[in-house]
Scaffold this motif. Structure first.
Motif, short mmCIF file in Angstrom:
data_model
loop_
_atom_site.label_atom_id
_atom_site.label_comp_id
_atom_site.label_asym_id
_atom_site.label_seq_id
_atom_site.Cartn_x
_atom_site.Cartn_y
_atom_site.Cartn_z
N VAL A 71 0.83 -1.21 0.00
CA VAL A 71 0.00 0.00 0.00
C VAL A 71 0.86 1.26 0.00
N ALA A 72 2.17 1.11 -0.17
CA ALA A 72 3.07 2.28 -0.15
C ALA A 72 2.79 3.24 -1.29
N TRP A 73 2.14 2.76 -2.36
CA TRP A 73 1.84 3.63 -3.50
C TRP A 73 0.94 4.79 -3.09
N ARG A 74 0.16 4.62 -2.00
CA ARG A 74 -0.69 5.71 -1.52
C ARG A 74 0.13 6.91 -1.06
N ASP A 75 1.37 6.65 -0.62
CA ASP A 75 2.27 7.71 -0.18
C ASP A 75 3.30 8.03 -1.26
N ASN A 76 2.92 7.74 -2.52
CA ASN A 76 3.78 8.04 -3.67
C ASN A 76 5.12 7.30 -3.59
N LEU A 77 5.08 6.06 -3.14
CA LEU A 77 6.30 5.27 -3.07
C LEU A 77 6.04 3.89 -3.67
N LEU A 78 6.88 3.51 -4.61
CA LEU A 78 6.78 2.21 -5.25
C LEU A 78 7.86 1.31 -4.65
N VAL A 79 7.44 0.29 -3.90
CA VAL A 79 8.37 -0.60 -3.20
C VAL A 79 8.35 -1.96 -3.90
N LEU A 80 9.49 -2.37 -4.41
CA LEU A 80 9.62 -3.64 -5.10
C LEU A 80 10.61 -4.52 -4.33
N GLU A 81 10.21 -5.74 -4.06
CA GLU A 81 11.07 -6.66 -3.31
C GLU A 81 11.08 -8.02 -4.00
N GLU A 82 12.20 -8.33 -4.62
CA GLU A 82 12.35 -9.59 -5.34
C GLU A 82 11.21 -9.78 -6.35
N GLU A 83 10.86 -8.71 -7.05
CA GLU A 83 9.77 -8.79 -8.04
C GLU A 83 10.35 -9.07 -9.41
N ARG A 84 9.73 -10.00 -10.12
CA ARG A 84 10.21 -10.39 -11.44
C ARG A 84 10.10 -9.22 -12.42
N LEU A 85 11.09 -9.13 -13.32
CA LEU A 85 11.07 -8.05 -14.30
C LEU A 85 9.82 -8.11 -15.17
N ALA A 86 9.33 -9.30 -15.44
CA ALA A 86 8.11 -9.43 -16.25
C ALA A 86 6.93 -8.75 -15.57
N GLU A 87 6.83 -8.88 -14.24
CA GLU A 87 5.74 -8.24 -13.50
C GLU A 87 5.93 -6.72 -13.44
N LEU A 100 2.77 3.06 -20.46
CA LEU A 100 4.01 2.88 -21.21
C LEU A 100 4.03 1.50 -21.84
N THR A 101 4.61 1.41 -23.02
CA THR A 101 4.82 0.12 -23.66
C THR A 101 6.29 -0.22 -23.52
N VAL A 102 6.60 -1.02 -22.50
CA VAL A 102 7.99 -1.36 -22.19
C VAL A 102 8.24 -2.80 -22.60
N SER A 103 9.37 -3.04 -23.24
CA SER A 103 9.74 -4.40 -23.61
C SER A 103 11.23 -4.61 -23.34
N ILE A 104 11.57 -5.86 -23.01
CA ILE A 104 12.96 -6.26 -22.77
C ILE A 104 13.31 -7.31 -23.82
N THR A 105 14.27 -7.00 -24.66
CA THR A 105 14.57 -7.89 -25.80
C THR A 105 15.16 -9.22 -25.35
N ASN A 106 15.92 -9.20 -24.26
CA ASN A 106 16.50 -10.44 -23.73
C ASN A 106 15.47 -11.13 -22.84
N LYS A 107 14.75 -12.08 -23.39
CA LYS A 107 13.65 -12.72 -22.67
C LYS A 107 14.14 -13.51 -21.46
N ASN A 108 15.42 -13.87 -21.44
CA ASN A 108 15.96 -14.60 -20.29
C ASN A 108 15.96 -13.76 -19.03
N LEU A 109 15.88 -12.43 -19.19
CA LEU A 109 15.91 -11.54 -18.03
C LEU A 109 14.53 -11.39 -17.38
N LEU A 110 13.48 -11.79 -18.06
CA LEU A 110 12.14 -11.51 -17.55
C LEU A 110 11.85 -12.18 -16.22
N ASN A 111 12.51 -13.28 -15.93
CA ASN A 111 12.30 -13.97 -14.66
C ASN A 111 13.30 -13.53 -13.59
#
Length: 341
Positions: free
Chosen positions: A261-277, A288-299
């Motif tokens: 719920v940190a987004w309510r205070d304008n803070l984006l907290v990511l902890e061990e979150e996959r790049l795909a997510e 935004l339309t974001v893409s990563i060409t190296n698909k091996n990095l998505l996990n």
């Protein structure tokens, strides 16, 4: 100038009367701009307080010293009323009567149309909607407070709360602070998401319903999650429950609710979150339309915290962490490996 932590818990009126703060608003310099920007970065919960105090000083700067406390409070109340007046009006659907040739028929139709219009005005749907990158707080008729995250929609009936049951429909993400006893009586509060219904009496929780997935994180109180293809789930504070439409699998785990719920205070907290997510989140919440060409990095997992209104900073951090090049054209962003790697 006082240290930054001095302003960590200031209220709006106290901040507006602070001489250093007034000097910055009236005659800003590069040094004071940098100081107050760092205060906002260090204490994101103070951003709205700083902005309200700034507007207050701008409206009173010529006669500030002569004003009594009552005048300051009145000015702050006018500021709050102005902000509430700027809140987007709920969208309502109205009936428009059709006119015919004959006077008697016109009269009858107008009377019937007026009755229908009055009925529809009371029962037509109410909708609150946020744009990409926008966060909006809405106070419902029962006193419950809903904070909508970016690219989200909250819908409710025009005669809401008259049937002994409070129901809303959510698309996107929102944090709910539910009033326990509106009008002095206990009334269930139901959030419909499509994949599940969240049923509560009074509590604080976050609901994220995007791409057929419904995720509920309970911060305080108790809720019942009514699922379509499984038994109901009773949640305790700190529980995360996630379900996907059309699937019977259910994910349940204990989490730090504050992170979700940190987004309510304008803070984006990511902890061990996959790049795909993270890529999906950038697409859903910021357009935004974001893409990563190296698909091996998505996990690959990523951990970090950035201001929620600075998606470009998050993208730069990801690029630096994984040694990626950023190619940007309008809202199209491509992250790719450098050619010599």
């Amino acid at each position: 100038m006082k240290p930054q932590e001095y302003y960590a818990t200031f209220e709006t009126i106290d901040l507006a009367r602070d001489p250093d703060f007034q000097a910055w608003v009236v005659a800003p310099t590069s040094e004071t701009n940098q100081f107050w920007e760092s205060v906002k970065a260090l204490y994101p919960q103070q951003q709205s307080t700083i902005e309200q105090a700034r507007l207050l000083v701008m409206g009173l700067e010529s006669t500030w010293q002569e004003l009594p406390e009552s005048a300051v409070v009145e000015s702050f109340q006018r500021l709050r009323q102005k902000q509430l007046a700027q809140q987007p009006e709920p969208k309502r659907l109205f009936f428009r009567p059709v006119f015919y040739r004959y006077a008697a028929a016109v009269t009858l139709l107008l009377l019937a149309g007026l009755g229908w219009w009055l009925y529809e005005g009371a029962t037509s749907p109410v909708e609150y909607k946020t744009a990409y990158g926008q966060i909006q707080t809405v106070t419902l008729p029962d006193g419950s407070v809903v904070t909508l995250n970016a690219n989200s929609i909250l819908q409710m009936s025009g005669d809401w709360q008259t049937e002994g049951r409070r129901e809303v429909h959510l698309t996107g993400e929102a944090f709910f602070d539910v009033s326990k006893k509106p009008l002095g009586k206990r009334m269930p509060f139901v959030v419909h998401t499509g994949a599940a219904d969240v049923v509560v009496l009074g509590t604080r929780f976050n609901v994220n319903t995007r791409r057929t997935r419904t995720q509920v994180v309970l911060q305080e109180g108790k809720v019942k999650l009514a699922l379509q293809q499984q038994p109901d789930v009773l949640m305790q504070p700190g529980d995360l429950v996630e379900t996907t439409g059309g699937k019977t699998a259910l994910r349940r785990e204990r989490v730090d609710a504050g992170r979700y719920v940190a987004w309510r205070d304008n803070l984006l907290v990511l902890e061990e979150e996959r790049l795909a997510e993270i890529v999906q989140r950038l697409n859903d919440e910021y357009g935004l339309t974001v893409s990563i060409t190296n698909k091996n990095l998505l996990n690959e997992p990523f951990t970090g915290s950035v201001p929620a209104n600075k998606p470009e900073l998050l993208i730069r951090l990801i690029a630096e962490t994984f040694r990626l090049r950023i190619d940007k054209q309008d809202n199209q962003i491509v992250l790719s490996n450098y050619k010599n790697e």
